[in-house]
Design an enzyme around this catalytic site. Structure first.
Site, mmCIF file in Angstrom:
data_model
loop_
_atom_site.group_PDB
_atom_site.id
_atom_site.type_symbol
_atom_site.label_atom_id
_atom_site.label_comp_id
_atom_site.label_asym_id
_atom_site.label_seq_id
_atom_site.Cartn_x
_atom_site.Cartn_y
_atom_site.Cartn_z
ATOM 1 N N ASN A 1 -10.019 -0.260 -0.824
ATOM 2 C CA ASN A 1 -8.552 -0.187 -0.789
ATOM 3 C C ASN A 1 -7.994 -0.806 -2.071
ATOM 4 O OD1 ASN A 1 -5.828 -0.463 -0.322
ATOM 5 N ND2 ASN A 1 -6.035 -1.349 1.715
ATOM 6 N N CYS B 1 0.814 -1.224 0.000
ATOM 7 C CA CYS B 1 0.000 0.000 0.000
ATOM 8 C C CYS B 1 0.845 1.270 0.000
ATOM 9 C CB CYS B 1 -0.951 -0.004 1.183
ATOM 10 S SG CYS B 1 -2.090 -1.379 1.098
ATOM 11 N N HIS C 1 -3.672 7.101 2.326
ATOM 12 C CA HIS C 1 -4.006 5.785 1.778
ATOM 13 C C HIS C 1 -5.410 5.414 2.239
ATOM 14 C CE1 HIS C 1 -3.906 1.712 0.597
ATOM 15 N NE2 HIS C 1 -3.782 1.223 1.813
HETATM 16 C C1 LIG Z 1 -10.218 -5.612 8.835
HETATM 17 C C2 LIG Z 1 -10.894 -4.637 9.765
HETATM 18 C C3 LIG Z 1 -11.889 -3.774 9.031
HETATM 19 C C4 LIG Z 1 -11.675 -5.452 10.821
HETATM 20 O O1 LIG Z 1 -12.230 -4.558 11.753
HETATM 21 P P1 LIG Z 1 -12.025 -4.774 13.326
HETATM 22 O O2 LIG Z 1 -12.823 -3.753 13.990
HETATM 23 O O3 LIG Z 1 -10.542 -4.818 13.586
HETATM 24 O O4 LIG Z 1 -12.672 -6.177 13.523
HETATM 25 P P2 LIG Z 1 -12.046 -7.497 14.162
HETATM 26 O O5 LIG Z 1 -11.148 -8.169 13.149
HETATM 27 O O6 LIG Z 1 -11.495 -7.191 15.516
HETATM 28 O O7 LIG Z 1 -13.347 -8.333 14.313
HETATM 29 C C5 LIG Z 1 -14.440 -7.913 15.142
HETATM 30 C C6 LIG Z 1 -15.596 -8.870 14.937
HETATM 31 O O8 LIG Z 1 -16.201 -8.633 13.672
HETATM 32 C C7 LIG Z 1 -16.264 -9.836 12.933
HETATM 33 N N1 LIG Z 1 -16.122 -9.554 11.515
HETATM 34 C C8 LIG Z 1 -14.982 -9.514 10.779
HETATM 35 N N2 LIG Z 1 -15.287 -9.209 9.516
HETATM 36 C C9 LIG Z 1 -16.617 -9.049 9.456
HETATM 37 C C10 LIG Z 1 -17.499 -8.726 8.419
HETATM 38 N N3 LIG Z 1 -17.075 -8.483 7.148
HETATM 39 N N4 LIG Z 1 -18.802 -8.621 8.673
HETATM 40 C C11 LIG Z 1 -19.268 -8.845 9.929
HETATM 41 N N5 LIG Z 1 -18.471 -9.164 10.957
HETATM 42 C C12 LIG Z 1 -17.163 -9.264 10.718
HETATM 43 C C13 LIG Z 1 -15.133 -10.678 13.474
HETATM 44 O O9 LIG Z 1 -15.345 -12.045 13.221
HETATM 45 C C14 LIG Z 1 -15.189 -10.332 14.931
HETATM 46 O O10 LIG Z 1 -16.215 -11.069 15.536
HETATM 47 P P3 LIG Z 1 -16.053 -11.649 17.034
HETATM 48 O O11 LIG Z 1 -15.875 -10.418 17.903
HETATM 49 O O12 LIG Z 1 -17.329 -12.356 17.231
HETATM 50 O O13 LIG Z 1 -14.849 -12.513 16.979
HETATM 51 C C15 LIG Z 1 -9.861 -3.739 10.498
HETATM 52 O O14 LIG Z 1 -9.108 -4.543 11.381
HETATM 53 C C16 LIG Z 1 -8.919 -3.048 9.588
HETATM 54 O O15 LIG Z 1 -9.316 -2.160 8.858
HETATM 55 N N6 LIG Z 1 -7.646 -3.395 9.659
HETATM 56 C C17 LIG Z 1 -6.595 -2.707 8.935
HETATM 57 C C18 LIG Z 1 -6.758 -2.939 7.481
HETATM 58 C C19 LIG Z 1 -5.639 -2.244 6.804
HETATM 59 O O16 LIG Z 1 -5.412 -1.081 6.995
HETATM 60 N N7 LIG Z 1 -4.930 -2.972 6.034
HETATM 61 C C20 LIG Z 1 -3.773 -2.384 5.498
HETATM 62 C C21 LIG Z 1 -3.624 -2.875 4.233
HETATM 63 S S1 LIG Z 1 -2.978 -1.577 3.536
#
Ligand SMILES: CC(C)(COP(=O)(O)OP(=O)(O)OC[C@H]1O[C@@H](n2cnc3c(N)ncnc32)[C@H](O)[C@@H]1OP(=O)(O)O)[C@@H](O)C(=O)NCCC(=O)NCCS
Length: 333
Positions: A286, A116, A256
């Site tokens: 993204n 990224c 980003h």
């Molecule tokens: C991926 C992302 C959106 C997930 O959001 P989050 O708030 O961290 O969520 P978590 O992974 O902690 O999961 C929280 C809950 O939501 C659930 N969940 C994950 N994806 C889900 C979806 N698409 N829909 C519904 N629920 C979802 C998980 O299973 C978890 O459930 P649980 O609490 O019962 O275990 C977030 O972590 C993120 O944006 N990360 C960085 C991504 C990024 O910047 N990447 C860089 C690449 S450049």
């Protein structure tokens, strides 16, 4: 003698036509529109469909538009750098395929892999080729076909990514505009949290690796989120400090587009209000190396010569960084 800088003299983006909405994702994995919008800010993303359609298609279309709007002859291009983690194939470089596709017969070309942050790395390097005085017209393209490495059974990852990209033309200037400063960072110990398990030289493709779904992007989302929030905000604050920039001096933050919450945290840390933050994550998601040039393309009509712009990114590697540039022209070309 005045310093020669590299200035962006044009920008153009390209996204495929197919729109993958949150509603359609609801039919593919256990998710819902409300969760995706609240956690990420994304409403839809573009997908490149069809046989034999690789990342080069995105790069070629973006550069063709760029050459047209800047009235540039492809044979005058000296260098094309393509930032991507989804090359058409492991080799040759996608930049070579793009150069051939746009008729840049006199250029050399190569790829950069910094996920990224790829566009920041490539823009820094492209600028340096200009600053040496050796090259007059350099194109930097950031493009990814993320749908080619996304597991549409992994609900935490598939909702984030989309396909698309954009390109900028860099030319020399002796005016006080252009790429002013750059801070780039990497930390390979972050690899376990965001990587592709198989398909490289360490673990070449086997029937077992395919069956185990190891040829997709693996992300430990919450860990990446924590590192991204801290590092993207830190490096943006540092480049401002290094260049004696106060928040009121900043015309635009170009972050980003990975997650709206990471963008908000970076803007807060810089003291920059939402009206100065480029945002198109809700339409494209993204696009990895594509997000920054896509933002510049979308907001080009609003930009003015001399605007102080901070670009910032964080991604797989880990890689992160920030670029300070002064915009070189008024409005859309
Ligand atoms: C991926 C992302 C959106 C997930 O959001 P989050 O708030 O961290 O969520 P978590 O992974 O902690 O999961 C929280 C809950 O939501 C659930 N969940 C994950 N994806 C889900 C979806 N698409 N829909 C519904 N629920 C979802 C998980 O299973 C978890 O459930 P649980 O609490 O019962 O275990 C977030 O972590 C993120 O944006 N990360 C960085 C991504 C990024 O910047 N990447 C860089 C690449 S450049």
């Amino acid at each position: 003698m005045k310093k020669t800088r590299a200035v962006i003299t044009g920008v153009h983006g390209w996204v495929p036509e197919y729109v993958l909405t949150n509603r359609e994702l609801e039919t593919m994995v256990d998710t819902n529109d409300e969760w995706i919008v609240t956690r990420t800010g994304i409403k839809e993303r573009r997908i490149l469909k069809g046989e034999n359609q690789g990342t080069s298609v995105i790069g070629i279309n973006a550069i063709k538009g760029l050459l047209k709007k800047t009235n540039t002859d492809p044979e005058d291009i000296d260098l094309i750098i393509c930032a991507t983690v989804t090359p058409d194939m492991p080799f040759p470089a996608t930049a070579n395929i793009i150069a051939d596709g746009v008729g840049a017969k006199n250029s050399f070309s190569f790829d950069i892999s910094a996920a990224c942050s790829g566009f920041l790395y490539a823009l820094t390097m492209g600028s340096q080729f200009i600053e040496t005085g050796m090259h007059k017209k350099v194109i930097v393209v950031g493009a990814d076909k993320m749908s080619s490495i996304i597991d549409y059974q992994d609900r935490a990852t598939c909702i984030i990514f989309g396909d698309g990209g954009g390109a900028v033309l860099l030319e020399p200037t002796e005016e006080e505009v252009g790429v002013m400063d750059s801070m780039l960072k990497s930390d390979g110990s972050g690899a376990p949290y965001l990587h592709m398990k198989a398909g490289g030289s360490r673990r070449p493709a086997t029937i077992e690796s395919v069956n185990a779904r190891e040829h997709f992007a693996f992300q430990e989302g919450s860990t990446v989120f924590k590192f991204a929030v801290t590092n993207m905000a830190d490096v943006s604050a540092k480049i401002m400090e290094k260049n004696n920039l106060k928040s009121e001096d900043i015309a635009w933050l170009v972050p980003h587009q990975a997650n709206k919450r990471i963008i908000d945290a970076t803007a807060n840390r810089m003291g920059v209000g939402p009206d100065k933050v480029m945002l198109n994550i809700e339409r494209y998601g993204n696009t990895t190396a594509g997000t920054l040039p896509l933002c510049l393309w979308d907001y080009e009509p609003q930009l003015k010569k001399g605007d102080n712009i901070i670009l910032a990114a964080f991604g797989g590697g880990f890689t992160w960084g920030s670029i300070y540039l002064k915009w070189g022209y008024d409005g859309a070309k």
